[in-house]
Design a protein around this motif. Structure first.
Motif, PDB file in Angstrom:
ATOM      1  N   PRO A  49       0.929  -1.234  -0.128  1.00  0.00           N
ATOM      2  CA  PRO A  49      -0.090  -0.105  -0.101  1.00  0.00           C
ATOM      3  C   PRO A  49       0.904   1.259  -0.152  1.00  0.00           C
ATOM      4  N   ARG A  50       0.323   2.335  -0.705  1.00  0.00           N
ATOM      5  CA  ARG A  50       1.000   3.490  -0.736  1.00  0.00           C
ATOM      6  C   ARG A  50       0.372   4.513   0.041  1.00  0.00           C
ATOM      7  N   PRO A  51       1.042   5.196   0.968  1.00  0.00           N
ATOM      8  CA  PRO A  51       0.255   6.187   1.924  1.00  0.00           C
ATOM      9  C   PRO A  51      -0.471   7.240   1.086  1.00  0.00           C
ATOM     10  N   GLY A  52      -1.733   7.558   1.389  1.00  0.00           N
ATOM     11  CA  GLY A  52      -2.681   8.267   0.815  1.00  0.00           C
ATOM     12  C   GLY A  52      -3.176   7.370  -0.425  1.00  0.00           C
ATOM     13  N   GLY A  53      -3.067   6.163  -0.497  1.00  0.00           N
ATOM     14  CA  GLY A  53      -3.826   5.766  -1.970  1.00  0.00           C
ATOM     15  C   GLY A  53      -3.038   5.990  -3.142  1.00  0.00           C
ATOM     16  N   VAL A  54      -3.346   5.199  -4.095  1.00  0.00           N
ATOM     17  CA  VAL A  54      -2.558   5.382  -5.595  1.00  0.00           C
ATOM     18  C   VAL A  54      -2.853   6.805  -5.977  1.00  0.00           C
ATOM     19  N   ALA A  55      -3.783   7.430  -5.868  1.00  0.00           N
ATOM     20  CA  ALA A  55      -3.837   8.754  -6.584  1.00  0.00           C
ATOM     21  C   ALA A  55      -4.096   9.601  -5.356  1.00  0.00           C
ATOM     22  N   LEU A  56      -3.184  10.656  -5.302  1.00  0.00           N
ATOM     23  CA  LEU A  56      -3.306  11.811  -4.268  1.00  0.00           C
ATOM     24  C   LEU A  56      -3.959  13.078  -5.109  1.00  0.00           C
ATOM     25  N   GLN A  57      -4.740  13.675  -3.996  1.00  0.00           N
ATOM     26  CA  GLN A  57      -5.548  14.918  -4.620  1.00  0.00           C
ATOM     27  C   GLN A  57      -4.522  15.836  -4.804  1.00  0.00           C
ATOM     28  N   PRO A  58      -4.613  16.339  -6.371  1.00  0.00           N
ATOM     29  CA  PRO A  58      -3.636  17.338  -6.951  1.00  0.00           C
ATOM     30  C   PRO A  58      -3.947  18.737  -6.197  1.00  0.00           C
ATOM     31  N   VAL A 259       4.355  15.032   2.485  1.00  0.00           N
ATOM     32  CA  VAL A 259       4.021  16.347   2.399  1.00  0.00           C
ATOM     33  C   VAL A 259       2.948  16.660   1.790  1.00  0.00           C
ATOM     34  N   ARG A 260       2.773  16.111   0.599  1.00  0.00           N
ATOM     35  CA  ARG A 260       1.589  16.458   0.169  1.00  0.00           C
ATOM     36  C   ARG A 260       0.480  16.226   0.665  1.00  0.00           C
ATOM     37  N   LEU A 261       0.156  15.230   1.428  1.00  0.00           N
ATOM     38  CA  LEU A 261      -1.010  14.846   2.360  1.00  0.00           C
ATOM     39  C   LEU A 261      -1.097  15.990   3.248  1.00  0.00           C
ATOM     40  N   ALA A 262       0.069  16.379   3.973  1.00  0.00           N
ATOM     41  CA  ALA A 262      -0.238  17.517   4.928  1.00  0.00           C
ATOM     42  C   ALA A 262      -0.414  18.858   4.442  1.00  0.00           C
ATOM     43  N   GLU A 263       0.017  19.200   3.125  1.00  0.00           N
ATOM     44  CA  GLU A 263      -0.348  20.326   2.549  1.00  0.00           C
ATOM     45  C   GLU A 263      -1.842  20.351   1.872  1.00  0.00           C
ATOM     46  N   VAL A 264      -2.494  19.076   1.566  1.00  0.00           N
ATOM     47  CA  VAL A 264      -3.808  19.174   1.142  1.00  0.00           C
ATOM     48  C   VAL A 264      -4.917  19.310   2.361  1.00  0.00           C
ATOM     49  N   ILE A 265      -4.495  18.703   3.380  1.00  0.00           N
ATOM     50  CA  ILE A 265      -5.304  19.081   4.832  1.00  0.00           C
ATOM     51  C   ILE A 265      -5.512  20.558   4.911  1.00  0.00           C
ATOM     52  N   ILE A 266      -4.336  21.027   4.990  1.00  0.00           N
ATOM     53  CA  ILE A 266      -4.234  22.573   5.455  1.00  0.00           C
ATOM     54  C   ILE A 266      -4.957  23.484   4.279  1.00  0.00           C
ATOM     55  N   TYR A 267      -4.780  23.072   3.129  1.00  0.00           N
ATOM     56  CA  TYR A 267      -5.478  23.979   1.928  1.00  0.00           C
ATOM     57  C   TYR A 267      -6.785  23.687   1.901  1.00  0.00           C
ATOM     58  N   SER A 268      -7.136  22.422   2.233  1.00  0.00           N
ATOM     59  CA  SER A 268      -8.621  22.061   2.167  1.00  0.00           C
ATOM     60  C   SER A 268      -9.417  22.656   3.337  1.00  0.00           C
ATOM     61  N   HIS A 269      -8.629  22.769   4.350  1.00  0.00           N
ATOM     62  CA  HIS A 269      -9.447  23.503   5.726  1.00  0.00           C
ATOM     63  C   HIS A 269      -9.614  24.956   5.405  1.00  0.00           C
ATOM     64  N   VAL A 270      -8.373  25.478   4.709  1.00  0.00           N
ATOM     65  CA  VAL A 270      -8.539  27.071   4.747  1.00  0.00           C
ATOM     66  C   VAL A 270      -9.434  27.482   3.716  1.00  0.00           C
ATOM     67  N   THR A 271      -9.352  26.730   2.524  1.00  0.00           N
ATOM     68  CA  THR A 271     -10.276  26.973   1.447  1.00  0.00           C
ATOM     69  C   THR A 271     -11.674  26.702   1.219  1.00  0.00           C
ATOM     70  N   GLN A 272     -11.964  25.647   2.240  1.00  0.00           N
ATOM     71  CA  GLN A 272     -13.138  24.839   1.950  1.00  0.00           C
ATOM     72  C   GLN A 272     -13.929  24.698   3.345  1.00  0.00           C
ATOM     73  N   PRO A 273     -14.099  25.646   3.959  1.00  0.00           N
ATOM     74  CA  PRO A 273     -14.606  25.669   5.514  1.00  0.00           C
ATOM     75  C   PRO A 273     -15.684  24.912   5.503  1.00  0.00           C
ATOM     76  N   GLN A 274     -16.539  25.078   4.358  1.00  0.00           N
ATOM     77  CA  GLN A 274     -17.920  24.216   4.724  1.00  0.00           C
ATOM     78  C   GLN A 274     -17.673  22.830   4.846  1.00  0.00           C
ATOM     79  N   ASN A 275     -16.566  22.498   4.398  1.00  0.00           N
ATOM     80  CA  ASN A 275     -16.375  20.910   4.430  1.00  0.00           C
ATOM     81  C   ASN A 275     -15.533  20.298   5.787  1.00  0.00           C
ATOM     82  N   ARG A 276     -15.577  21.280   6.708  1.00  0.00           N
ATOM     83  CA  ARG A 276     -14.928  20.955   8.212  1.00  0.00           C
ATOM     84  C   ARG A 276     -15.840  20.092   8.863  1.00  0.00           C
TER      85      ARG A 276
END
Length: 297
Positions: A49-58, A259-276
């Motif tokens: 298995p690869r951390p984060g799955g096969v396809a990471l959120q771009p 690194v990308r997983l950490a970036e995705v978490i922060i980016y999503s939290h800041v720019t998509q507050p409705q999904n928190r």
């Protein structure tokens, strides 16, 4: 301290329900020379298995320089993401810890976690104190503690690429430094990271079809490789599933994925507050029930 497992689960399987009659290790292609201390010594037909799955959120290259992020982001606490291993005990060759488990599985395993402590080495001392991940189960269903889980130490996380421009994630000396948004608690960030890496979690993988098939190749019981931790509280003891041991290679592309997983978490939290999430996480880290009782005085 005794527990029992389902006897039907104590037979190594090939993954299609049949029992592996002979381990395949003898016929496997050797990757490392004889005597190498590395864990992945042979090539086996297992898709790890690869951390984060096969396809990471771009994320776009300007994710952290765009107005959508910079106008909403307010810096909060600084935390660290670390990778750790254990099992190098010069006084006891049998105390092989997680390194010994990795050698048994022929796989790369590390403990990946988050800490708010300024010096992450203090987290290693805490994990060593409680023998994090030492508890497992024998083939006959008895709980036991493996040796070597009191020697936890940090290992370098070495991505091949830099984080995105203006990223709140940076590469430290041995850890990834993360500047959280002011309204994202460290505990919630930790749980979100766990969720994204869940597919590479050792305990879950051992119960999967791929995990049972791989253990069948090696002629070993999956249950004897699972990890738990015992926490002591005064007169009681609690058992907790060890939730942060992953298939993870800290000096490979897995580090870039982290690194990308950490970036995705922060980016999503800041720019998509409705999904928190609108509810708090219930902490499972130290167990929810008293699994063990202290002997009567």
């Amino acid at each position: 301290m005794t527990t029992h497992s389902n006897n039907a689960m104590l037979t190594p399987e090939t993954g299609n329900g049949s029992v592996a009659q002979e381990p395949l290790l003898a016929a496997a292609r050797r990757l490392l020379p004889e005597g190498s201390p590395g864990a992945v010594t042979h090539h086996l037909p297992t898709q790890w298995p690869r951390p984060g799955g096969v396809a990471l959120q771009p994320l776009p290259n300007d994710a952290f320089t765009s107005d959508a992020f910079t106008k909403a982001y307010q810096p909060g606490f600084l935390i660290s993401i670390y990778a750790a291993g254990c099992g190098r005990d010069h006084a006891n060759a049998a105390a092989t810890g997680l390194l010994g488990l990795a050698r048994t599985l022929k796989a790369a395993l590390h403990k990946v976690g988050v800490t708010t402590q300024t010096d992450p080495r203090n987290r290693m001392r805490e994990m060593s104190k409680v023998h994090y991940g030492a508890l497992t189960i024998t083939a006959d269903g008895n709980a036991c503690s493996d040796l070597g889980y009191n020697t936890w130490a940090l290992t370098h996380i070495l991505p091949h690429n830099d984080p995105l421009p203006n990223s709140p994630v940076s590469i430290g000396e041995m850890v990834l430094n993360v500047r959280l948004p002011h309204d994202l608690p460290a505990e919630e960030f930790d749980k979100r990271l766990d969720k994204l890496m869940r597919n590479a979690l050792l305990n879950d993988w051992l119960q999967s079809l791929d995990g049972k098939r791989h253990c069948g190749y090696l002629g070993i019981y999956p249950e004897t490789l699972s990890r738990k931790t015992v926490y002591r509280f005064s007169k009681s003891m609690r058992r907790s599933d060890t939730a942060e041991i992953y298939f993870f290679r800290p000096k490979s592309r897995d580090a870039d994925r982290l690194v990308r997983l950490a970036e995705v978490i922060i980016y999503s939290h800041v720019t998509q507050p409705q999904n928190r999430p609108q509810v708090s996480y219930r902490s499972l880290g130290q167990g929810l029930r008293e699994d063990f009782k202290s002997p009567a005085a």
